[in-house]
Motif scaffolding. Structure first.
Motif, PDB file in Angstrom:
ATOM      1  N   GLU A  59      40.893  41.482  36.199  1.00 15.07           N
ATOM      2  CA  GLU A  59      41.063  42.804  35.361  1.00 15.07           C
ATOM      3  C   GLU A  59      39.756  43.350  34.988  1.00 15.07           C
ATOM      4  O   GLU A  59      39.663  44.514  35.203  1.00 15.07           O
ATOM      5  CB  GLU A  59      41.721  42.594  34.089  1.00 15.07           C
ATOM      6  CG  GLU A  59      42.059  43.723  33.171  1.00 15.07           C
ATOM      7  CD  GLU A  59      42.923  44.670  33.903  1.00 15.07           C
ATOM      8  OE1 GLU A  59      43.216  45.951  33.228  1.00 15.07           O
ATOM      9  OE2 GLU A  59      43.463  44.642  34.956  1.00 15.07           O
ATOM     10  N   ALA A  60      38.848  42.711  34.625  1.00 16.76           N
ATOM     11  CA  ALA A  60      37.409  43.206  34.560  1.00 16.76           C
ATOM     12  C   ALA A  60      36.723  44.046  35.707  1.00 16.76           C
ATOM     13  O   ALA A  60      36.318  45.193  35.589  1.00 16.76           O
ATOM     14  CB  ALA A  60      36.439  42.210  33.800  1.00 16.76           C
ATOM     15  N   LEU A  61      36.855  43.244  36.698  1.00 17.53           N
ATOM     16  CA  LEU A  61      36.556  43.831  38.008  1.00 17.53           C
ATOM     17  C   LEU A  61      37.289  44.939  38.378  1.00 17.53           C
ATOM     18  O   LEU A  61      36.546  46.259  38.909  1.00 17.53           O
ATOM     19  CB  LEU A  61      36.677  42.901  39.016  1.00 17.53           C
ATOM     20  CG  LEU A  61      35.783  41.680  39.190  1.00 17.53           C
ATOM     21  CD1 LEU A  61      36.218  40.693  40.132  1.00 17.53           C
ATOM     22  CD2 LEU A  61      34.204  42.195  39.115  1.00 17.53           C
ATOM     23  N   GLY A 101      37.549  51.376  38.594  1.00 16.84           N
ATOM     24  CA  GLY A 101      37.874  52.370  38.038  1.00 16.84           C
ATOM     25  C   GLY A 101      36.869  53.500  37.414  1.00 16.84           C
ATOM     26  O   GLY A 101      36.779  54.552  37.427  1.00 16.84           O
ATOM     27  N   THR A 102      35.934  52.701  36.349  1.00 17.11           N
ATOM     28  CA  THR A 102      34.813  53.671  35.941  1.00 17.11           C
ATOM     29  C   THR A 102      34.058  54.028  36.965  1.00 17.11           C
ATOM     30  O   THR A 102      33.600  55.250  37.000  1.00 17.11           O
ATOM     31  CB  THR A 102      33.977  52.352  34.964  1.00 17.11           C
ATOM     32  OG1 THR A 102      35.046  52.107  33.917  1.00 17.11           O
ATOM     33  CG2 THR A 102      33.038  53.258  34.338  1.00 17.11           C
ATOM     34  N   LYS A 117      45.282  55.853  41.322  1.00 19.88           N
ATOM     35  CA  LYS A 117      46.708  55.508  41.120  1.00 19.88           C
ATOM     36  C   LYS A 117      46.983  54.192  42.130  1.00 19.88           C
ATOM     37  O   LYS A 117      47.819  53.422  41.758  1.00 19.88           O
ATOM     38  CB  LYS A 117      47.449  56.764  41.213  1.00 19.88           C
ATOM     39  CG  LYS A 117      49.099  56.463  40.980  1.00 19.88           C
ATOM     40  CD  LYS A 117      49.930  57.514  40.790  1.00 19.88           C
ATOM     41  CE  LYS A 117      51.283  57.126  40.473  1.00 19.88           C
ATOM     42  NZ  LYS A 117      51.992  58.432  40.688  1.00 19.88           N
ATOM     43  N   LEU A 118      46.711  54.687  43.334  1.00 20.80           N
ATOM     44  CA  LEU A 118      47.177  53.657  44.306  1.00 20.80           C
ATOM     45  C   LEU A 118      46.256  52.244  44.153  1.00 20.80           C
ATOM     46  O   LEU A 118      47.125  51.274  44.317  1.00 20.80           O
ATOM     47  CB  LEU A 118      46.764  54.033  45.583  1.00 20.80           C
ATOM     48  CG  LEU A 118      47.388  53.445  47.040  1.00 20.80           C
ATOM     49  CD1 LEU A 118      48.807  53.394  46.655  1.00 20.80           C
ATOM     50  CD2 LEU A 118      47.141  54.196  48.201  1.00 20.80           C
ATOM     51  N   VAL A 119      45.377  52.366  43.696  1.00 18.46           N
ATOM     52  CA  VAL A 119      44.680  50.961  43.305  1.00 18.46           C
ATOM     53  C   VAL A 119      45.060  50.245  42.308  1.00 18.46           C
ATOM     54  O   VAL A 119      45.266  48.996  42.335  1.00 18.46           O
ATOM     55  CB  VAL A 119      43.037  51.289  43.051  1.00 18.46           C
ATOM     56  CG1 VAL A 119      42.082  50.263  42.468  1.00 18.46           C
ATOM     57  CG2 VAL A 119      42.174  51.975  44.227  1.00 18.46           C
ATOM     58  N   GLU A 120      45.706  51.175  41.064  1.00 20.00           N
ATOM     59  CA  GLU A 120      46.326  50.513  40.109  1.00 20.00           C
ATOM     60  C   GLU A 120      47.576  49.712  40.686  1.00 20.00           C
ATOM     61  O   GLU A 120      47.825  48.725  40.016  1.00 20.00           O
ATOM     62  CB  GLU A 120      46.320  51.400  38.878  1.00 20.00           C
ATOM     63  CG  GLU A 120      44.892  51.684  38.362  1.00 20.00           C
ATOM     64  CD  GLU A 120      45.021  53.045  37.333  1.00 20.00           C
ATOM     65  OE1 GLU A 120      46.327  53.620  37.207  1.00 20.00           O
ATOM     66  OE2 GLU A 120      44.315  53.636  36.752  1.00 20.00           O
ATOM     67  N   GLU A 121      48.240  50.583  41.371  1.00 22.75           N
ATOM     68  CA  GLU A 121      49.619  50.175  41.728  1.00 22.75           C
ATOM     69  C   GLU A 121      49.375  48.855  42.646  1.00 22.75           C
ATOM     70  O   GLU A 121      50.345  47.942  42.550  1.00 22.75           O
ATOM     71  CB  GLU A 121      50.348  51.292  42.565  1.00 22.75           C
ATOM     72  CG  GLU A 121      50.587  52.264  41.504  1.00 22.75           C
ATOM     73  CD  GLU A 121      51.306  53.492  42.353  1.00 22.75           C
ATOM     74  OE1 GLU A 121      51.200  53.584  43.664  1.00 22.75           O
ATOM     75  OE2 GLU A 121      51.812  54.441  41.804  1.00 22.75           O
ATOM     76  N   THR A 122      48.324  48.839  43.478  1.00 23.27           N
ATOM     77  CA  THR A 122      48.073  47.610  44.257  1.00 23.27           C
ATOM     78  C   THR A 122      47.765  46.422  43.544  1.00 23.27           C
ATOM     79  O   THR A 122      48.209  45.453  43.936  1.00 23.27           O
ATOM     80  CB  THR A 122      47.279  48.071  45.491  1.00 23.27           C
ATOM     81  OG1 THR A 122      47.650  49.274  46.216  1.00 23.27           O
ATOM     82  CG2 THR A 122      47.074  46.953  46.310  1.00 23.27           C
ATOM     83  N   PHE A 123      46.945  46.651  42.552  1.00 26.06           N
ATOM     84  CA  PHE A 123      46.610  45.539  41.636  1.00 26.06           C
ATOM     85  C   PHE A 123      47.702  44.971  40.902  1.00 26.06           C
ATOM     86  O   PHE A 123      47.898  43.567  40.579  1.00 26.06           O
ATOM     87  CB  PHE A 123      45.551  45.748  40.769  1.00 26.06           C
ATOM     88  CG  PHE A 123      44.072  45.544  41.321  1.00 26.06           C
ATOM     89  CD1 PHE A 123      43.316  44.316  41.030  1.00 26.06           C
ATOM     90  CD2 PHE A 123      43.480  46.577  41.963  1.00 26.06           C
ATOM     91  CE1 PHE A 123      42.313  44.095  41.630  1.00 26.06           C
ATOM     92  CE2 PHE A 123      42.030  46.454  42.443  1.00 26.06           C
ATOM     93  CZ  PHE A 123      41.464  45.117  42.324  1.00 26.06           C
ATOM     94  N   ALA A 124      48.783  45.798  40.279  1.00 22.29           N
ATOM     95  CA  ALA A 124      49.884  45.486  39.679  1.00 22.29           C
ATOM     96  C   ALA A 124      51.038  44.581  40.599  1.00 22.29           C
ATOM     97  O   ALA A 124      51.754  43.969  40.006  1.00 22.29           O
ATOM     98  CB  ALA A 124      50.584  46.787  39.217  1.00 22.29           C
TER      99      ALA A 124
END
Length: 206
Positions: free
Chosen positions: A91-93, A98-99, A189-196
């Motif tokens: 999650e830190a990575l 994102g930053t 958004k796609l990065v966040e969805e893929t990690f989820a």
């Protein structure tokens, strides 16, 4: 690379502008003429610099073609190296990614999409991109190791970084296949969805 170079010394501003001009012109020429059909002489003539100047900025023709990739990962590695890794490492990575994405210059996502599309069409760039990915993964393992300390489980750390890189690659490939839909926000958004989806991926059945 930031568009605002005013805080840099004059020599560094000139170098940054030359580097950016090489990357932007290379991407345009490679897209218009084809990667294999465009020579380094063509690129240097278009930017009006010598080959010596080119090689002071980029190690190879492949590297200038993939400049949008290296811009992102250089910024990311710098961010990770100067940040404390708190909480779950994966999650830190992801948060650090994102930053970094949000801090890239306004034109970066256009250049990144064009770079990814170019790499898909040129076998030499595909091979170089895979090699660069391996080098970056190793560098990220070292950077994270320096942040979390010597007592960490090295196998677990390496595995976590590999999962992180694979998840990013999966998301970015889908974004490219969608034609860069949504721009930077769409990619994020796609990065966040893929990690989820990772928990489901780790327990999915054949």
């Amino acid at each position: 690379m930031s568009d605002d170079l005013r805080d840099l010394p004059l020599r560094e501003r000139k170098k940054a502008r030359t580097r950016r001009a090489l990357a932007e012109t290379a991407l345009r020429l490679f897209t218009e003429r084809g990667y294999d059909a465009t020579t380094l002489d063509d690129l240097c003539d278009a930017v009006e610099v010598s080959k010596r100047t080119f090689f002071r900025n980029y190690p190879s023709k492949e590297d200038v073609a993939l400049a949008a990739d290296s811009d992102l990962w250089s910024a990311y590695l710098d961010h990770v190296a100067t940040s404390e890794m708190d909480g779950p490492l994966l999650e830190a990575l992801r948060l650090a990614l994102g930053t970094t994405l949000s801090a890239m210059d306004p034109d970066w996502d256009r250049r990144f999409l064009a770079t990814r599309e170019l790499a898909e069409a040129a076998p030499a760039l595909q091979a170089h991109s895979l090699g660069y990915c391996q080098d970056t993964t190793r560098a990220l393992v070292e950077a994270v190791h320096g942040s979390v300390g010597a007592d960490t489980d090295e196998v677990l750390l390496s595995l976590t970084v590999e999962i992180f890189v694979a998840t990013w690659r999966t998301a970015s490939l889908h974004w490219t296949a969608q034609g860069g839909r949504g721009g930077r926000d769409g990619l994020t958004k796609l990065v966040e969805e893929t990690f989820a989806k990772l928990p489901a991926a780790l327990t999915s059945t054949a």
